[in-house]
Write a protein that holds these residues in place. Structure first.
Motif, PDB file in Angstrom:
ATOM      1  N   LEU A   1       4.991  -7.204  23.958  1.00 51.59           N
ATOM      2  CA  LEU A   1       6.389  -7.469  23.620  1.00 51.59           C
ATOM      3  C   LEU A   1       7.229  -6.194  23.574  1.00 51.59           C
ATOM      4  CD1 LEU A   1       8.261  -9.818  22.734  1.00 51.59           C
ATOM      5  CD2 LEU A   1       7.637  -9.294  20.381  1.00 51.59           C
ATOM      6  N   LYS A   2       8.377  -6.228  24.286  1.00 52.10           N
ATOM      7  CA  LYS A   2       9.294  -5.077  24.312  1.00 52.10           C
ATOM      8  C   LYS A   2      10.595  -5.367  23.576  1.00 52.10           C
ATOM      9  CE  LYS A   2       7.973  -2.539  28.461  1.00 52.10           C
ATOM     10  NZ  LYS A   2       8.463  -1.907  29.697  1.00 52.10           N
ATOM     11  N   GLU A   3      11.039  -6.616  23.640  1.00 48.97           N
ATOM     12  CA  GLU A   3      12.360  -6.972  23.114  1.00 48.97           C
ATOM     13  C   GLU A   3      12.251  -8.240  22.270  1.00 48.97           C
ATOM     14  OE1 GLU A   3      16.620  -8.314  25.056  1.00 48.97           O
ATOM     15  OE2 GLU A   3      15.271  -7.058  26.247  1.00 48.97           O
ATOM     16  N   LEU A   4      12.802  -8.186  21.065  1.00 46.71           N
ATOM     17  CA  LEU A   4      12.687  -9.302  20.123  1.00 46.71           C
ATOM     18  C   LEU A   4      14.039  -9.610  19.508  1.00 46.71           C
ATOM     19  CD1 LEU A   4      10.879 -11.212  18.375  1.00 46.71           C
ATOM     20  CD2 LEU A   4      10.600  -9.291  16.797  1.00 46.71           C
TER      21      LEU A   4
ATOM     22  N   GLY B   1       3.416  -5.873  13.581  1.00 51.81           N
ATOM     23  CA  GLY B   1       2.847  -4.548  13.388  1.00 51.81           C
ATOM     24  C   GLY B   1       1.910  -4.194  14.538  1.00 51.81           C
ATOM     25  N   TYR B   2       1.902  -2.919  14.890  1.00 53.30           N
ATOM     26  CA  TYR B   2       1.024  -2.425  15.956  1.00 53.30           C
ATOM     27  C   TYR B   2       1.357  -3.038  17.323  1.00 53.30           C
ATOM     28  CZ  TYR B   2      -1.449  -1.320  11.675  1.00 53.30           C
ATOM     29  OH  TYR B   2      -1.750  -0.885  10.414  1.00 53.30           O
ATOM     30  N   THR B   3       2.621  -3.505  17.470  1.00 53.13           N
ATOM     31  CA  THR B   3       3.091  -3.970  18.777  1.00 53.13           C
ATOM     32  C   THR B   3       3.572  -2.718  19.495  1.00 53.13           C
ATOM     33  OG1 THR B   3       3.778  -6.021  17.713  1.00 53.13           O
ATOM     34  CG2 THR B   3       4.577  -5.663  19.930  1.00 53.13           C
ATOM     35  N   LYS B   4       2.672  -2.097  20.222  1.00 56.16           N
ATOM     36  CA  LYS B   4       2.861  -0.733  20.706  1.00 56.16           C
ATOM     37  C   LYS B   4       3.958  -0.573  21.749  1.00 56.16           C
ATOM     38  CE  LYS B   4      -0.539   1.007  18.212  1.00 56.16           C
ATOM     39  NZ  LYS B   4      -0.271   1.894  17.077  1.00 56.16           N
ATOM     40  N   GLN B   5       4.363  -1.664  22.414  1.00 54.62           N
ATOM     41  CA  GLN B   5       5.403  -1.569  23.447  1.00 54.62           C
ATOM     42  C   GLN B   5       6.788  -1.947  22.929  1.00 54.62           C
ATOM     43  OE1 GLN B   5       4.244  -0.220  26.255  1.00 54.62           O
ATOM     44  NE2 GLN B   5       2.231  -0.342  25.280  1.00 54.62           N
ATOM     45  N   LEU B   6       6.884  -2.412  21.693  1.00 57.85           N
ATOM     46  CA  LEU B   6       8.155  -2.919  21.173  1.00 57.85           C
ATOM     47  C   LEU B   6       9.201  -1.808  21.100  1.00 57.85           C
ATOM     48  CD1 LEU B   6       9.490  -5.503  20.027  1.00 57.85           C
ATOM     49  CD2 LEU B   6       8.790  -4.737  17.746  1.00 57.85           C
ATOM     50  N   GLU B   7      10.370  -2.077  21.733  1.00 61.58           N
ATOM     51  CA  GLU B   7      11.437  -1.080  21.795  1.00 61.58           C
ATOM     52  C   GLU B   7      12.687  -1.474  21.024  1.00 61.58           C
ATOM     53  OE1 GLU B   7      12.170  -0.460  25.944  1.00 61.58           O
ATOM     54  OE2 GLU B   7      10.218   0.481  26.306  1.00 61.58           O
ATOM     55  N   SER B   8      12.972  -2.785  20.946  1.00 62.05           N
ATOM     56  CA  SER B   8      14.203  -3.198  20.260  1.00 62.05           C
ATOM     57  C   SER B   8      14.024  -4.523  19.527  1.00 62.05           C
ATOM     58  CB  SER B   8      15.376  -3.298  21.240  1.00 62.05           C
ATOM     59  OG  SER B   8      15.330  -4.486  21.980  1.00 62.05           O
ATOM     60  N   VAL B   9      14.671  -4.586  18.340  1.00 63.76           N
ATOM     61  CA  VAL B   9      14.664  -5.806  17.519  1.00 63.76           C
ATOM     62  C   VAL B   9      16.093  -6.078  17.067  1.00 63.76           C
ATOM     63  CG1 VAL B   9      13.794  -6.945  15.441  1.00 63.76           C
ATOM     64  CG2 VAL B   9      12.338  -5.321  16.657  1.00 63.76           C
TER      65      VAL B   9
ATOM     66  N   ILE C   1      11.520 -10.336   5.722  1.00 62.86           N
ATOM     67  CA  ILE C   1      10.721  -9.506   6.629  1.00 62.86           C
ATOM     68  C   ILE C   1       9.557  -8.979   5.803  1.00 62.86           C
ATOM     69  CG2 ILE C   1      10.718  -7.471   8.130  1.00 62.86           C
ATOM     70  CD1 ILE C   1      13.815  -7.838   8.315  1.00 62.86           C
ATOM     71  N   GLY C   2       8.373  -9.457   6.082  1.00 61.20           N
ATOM     72  CA  GLY C   2       7.219  -9.204   5.238  1.00 61.20           C
ATOM     73  C   GLY C   2       6.678  -7.787   5.276  1.00 61.20           C
ATOM     74  N   GLU C   3       5.711  -7.548   4.410  1.00 61.16           N
ATOM     75  CA  GLU C   3       5.085  -6.235   4.290  1.00 61.16           C
ATOM     76  C   GLU C   3       4.492  -5.775   5.619  1.00 61.16           C
ATOM     77  OE1 GLU C   3       1.443  -4.128   1.778  1.00 61.16           O
ATOM     78  OE2 GLU C   3       2.359  -5.954   1.007  1.00 61.16           O
ATOM     79  N   ARG C   4       4.859  -4.569   6.025  1.00 63.97           N
ATOM     80  CA  ARG C   4       4.378  -3.952   7.265  1.00 63.97           C
ATOM     81  C   ARG C   4       4.626  -4.828   8.503  1.00 63.97           C
ATOM     82  NH1 ARG C   4      -0.149  -2.249   3.765  1.00 63.97           N
ATOM     83  NH2 ARG C   4      -0.217   0.014   3.685  1.00 63.97           N
ATOM     84  N   ALA C   5       5.647  -5.677   8.450  1.00 62.41           N
ATOM     85  CA  ALA C   5       5.910  -6.610   9.560  1.00 62.41           C
ATOM     86  C   ALA C   5       6.094  -5.901  10.900  1.00 62.41           C
ATOM     87  CB  ALA C   5       7.131  -7.469   9.250  1.00 62.41           C
ATOM     88  N   PHE C   6       6.694  -4.694  10.868  1.00 62.12           N
ATOM     89  CA  PHE C   6       6.934  -3.920  12.091  1.00 62.12           C
ATOM     90  C   PHE C   6       6.343  -2.509  11.972  1.00 62.12           C
ATOM     91  CE2 PHE C   6      10.203  -7.167  12.001  1.00 62.12           C
ATOM     92  CZ  PHE C   6      10.221  -7.627  13.313  1.00 62.12           C
ATOM     93  N   ALA C   7       5.361  -2.356  11.155  1.00 65.73           N
ATOM     94  CA  ALA C   7       4.777  -1.028  10.925  1.00 65.73           C
ATOM     95  C   ALA C   7       4.043  -0.519  12.153  1.00 65.73           C
ATOM     96  CB  ALA C   7       3.815  -1.078   9.740  1.00 65.73           C
ATOM     97  N   SER C   8       4.056   0.783  12.319  1.00 71.00           N
ATOM     98  CA  SER C   8       3.316   1.465  13.399  1.00 71.00           C
ATOM     99  C   SER C   8       3.722   0.985  14.792  1.00 71.00           C
ATOM    100  CB  SER C   8       1.805   1.292  13.187  1.00 71.00           C
ATOM    101  OG  SER C   8       1.417   1.867  11.952  1.00 71.00           O
ATOM    102  N   THR C   9       5.029   0.715  14.953  1.00 67.60           N
ATOM    103  CA  THR C   9       5.595   0.398  16.277  1.00 67.60           C
ATOM    104  C   THR C   9       6.252   1.687  16.782  1.00 67.60           C
ATOM    105  OG1 THR C   9       7.507  -0.470  15.086  1.00 67.60           O
ATOM    106  CG2 THR C   9       5.935  -2.087  15.915  1.00 67.60           C
ATOM    107  N   GLU C  10       5.445   2.548  17.372  1.00 64.07           N
ATOM    108  CA  GLU C  10       5.880   3.918  17.681  1.00 64.07           C
ATOM    109  C   GLU C  10       7.001   4.019  18.708  1.00 64.07           C
ATOM    110  OE1 GLU C  10       2.580   3.107  17.629  1.00 64.07           O
ATOM    111  OE2 GLU C  10       1.447   4.609  16.506  1.00 64.07           O
ATOM    112  N   LEU C  11       7.136   3.023  19.591  1.00 66.07           N
ATOM    113  CA  LEU C  11       8.189   3.066  20.610  1.00 66.07           C
ATOM    114  C   LEU C  11       9.480   2.384  20.164  1.00 66.07           C
ATOM    115  CD1 LEU C  11       6.238   2.430  23.956  1.00 66.07           C
ATOM    116  CD2 LEU C  11       6.918   4.596  22.930  1.00 66.07           C
ATOM    117  N   LEU C  12       9.485   1.821  18.957  1.00 66.83           N
ATOM    118  CA  LEU C  12      10.675   1.117  18.470  1.00 66.83           C
ATOM    119  C   LEU C  12      11.798   2.106  18.202  1.00 66.83           C
ATOM    120  CD1 LEU C  12      11.869  -1.607  17.598  1.00 66.83           C
ATOM    121  CD2 LEU C  12      11.042  -1.133  15.285  1.00 66.83           C
TER     122      LEU C  12
END
Length: 199
Positions: free
Chosen positions: A39-42, A58-66, A76-87
């Motif tokens: 997933l890249k775009e949400l 979390g850990y969705t490594k390709q996610l760029e935009s939300v 938005i729950g605990e660590r819901a988007f944590a460790s998404t380095e490309l966000l």
């Protein structure tokens, strides 16, 4: 419209998945629902009131935009988007009244963040801690709560302006950040917690 539940690990490791729109009627997005997907775009539709479970993205490594659509009132729950380095881009559209949970975006790649003047939500503990944030903008009418360590250890963050409508700045909210310049609206009457801006 869709009014169901997206189950635990429902789209986990779906490498070909690139873009998703979550309908406003969705009740729950389960734990690890999109973890390790492509997933890249949400986008969350206008009026979403559901719950985004722990580590759902979390850990969705390709996610760029939300994008959280207008009138978002969900959790938005605990660590819901944590460790998404490309966000790099998170957009809260008008009327955000939801909760940004504990460590929701911790260790993400976020560099800029804007909360507009209609934001009345809650920014939870360590919600944006240890991100790459260089710029955080709070709109003039912002009436939200900034939780404990919400922006802690944002080493690249150098300047913040706090508007008059902020009710609470939690304990250690900006602890360990790179702040060099801090401005409060002259009519600010909110509460500043212990070690809120300590290094």
């Amino acid at each position: 419209g869709f009014a169901g539940v997206i189950g635990e690990e429902a789209f986990g490791s779906s490498k070909l998945l690139k873009s998703v729109i979550i309908p406003k009627g969705a009740k729950t997005i389960g734990k690890f629902a999109f973890r390790f997907s492509g997933l890249k775009e949400l986008t969350f539709e206008k009026g979403f009131k559901g719950e985004i479970a722990e580590k759902a993205f979390g850990y969705t490594k390709q996610l760029e935009s939300v994008t959280f659509g207008e009138g978002f009132a969900g959790v938005i729950g605990e660590r819901a988007f944590a460790s998404t380095e490309l966000l790099k881009s998170v957009t809260f559209e008008k009327g955000f009244a939801g909760v940004i949970g504990e460590k929701a975006f911790q260790f993400s790649g976020l560099a800029t963040l804007t909360f507009d003047e209609t934001f009345t939500g809650e920014i939870g503990e360590k919600a944006f801690a240890s991100t790459k944030l260089e710029s955080v903008t709070f709109g003039e009418g912002f009436k939200g709560v900034i939780g404990e360590k919400a922006f802690g250890y944002t080493k690249q963050l150098e300047s913040v302006t706090i508007p008059k409508g902020v009710k609470t700045i939690g304990k250690s909210a900006f602890h360990g950040s790179g702040l060099k310049e801090l401005t409060f609206d002259e009519t600010f009457t909110g509460e500043i917690g212990e070690k809120a801006f300590a290094y």
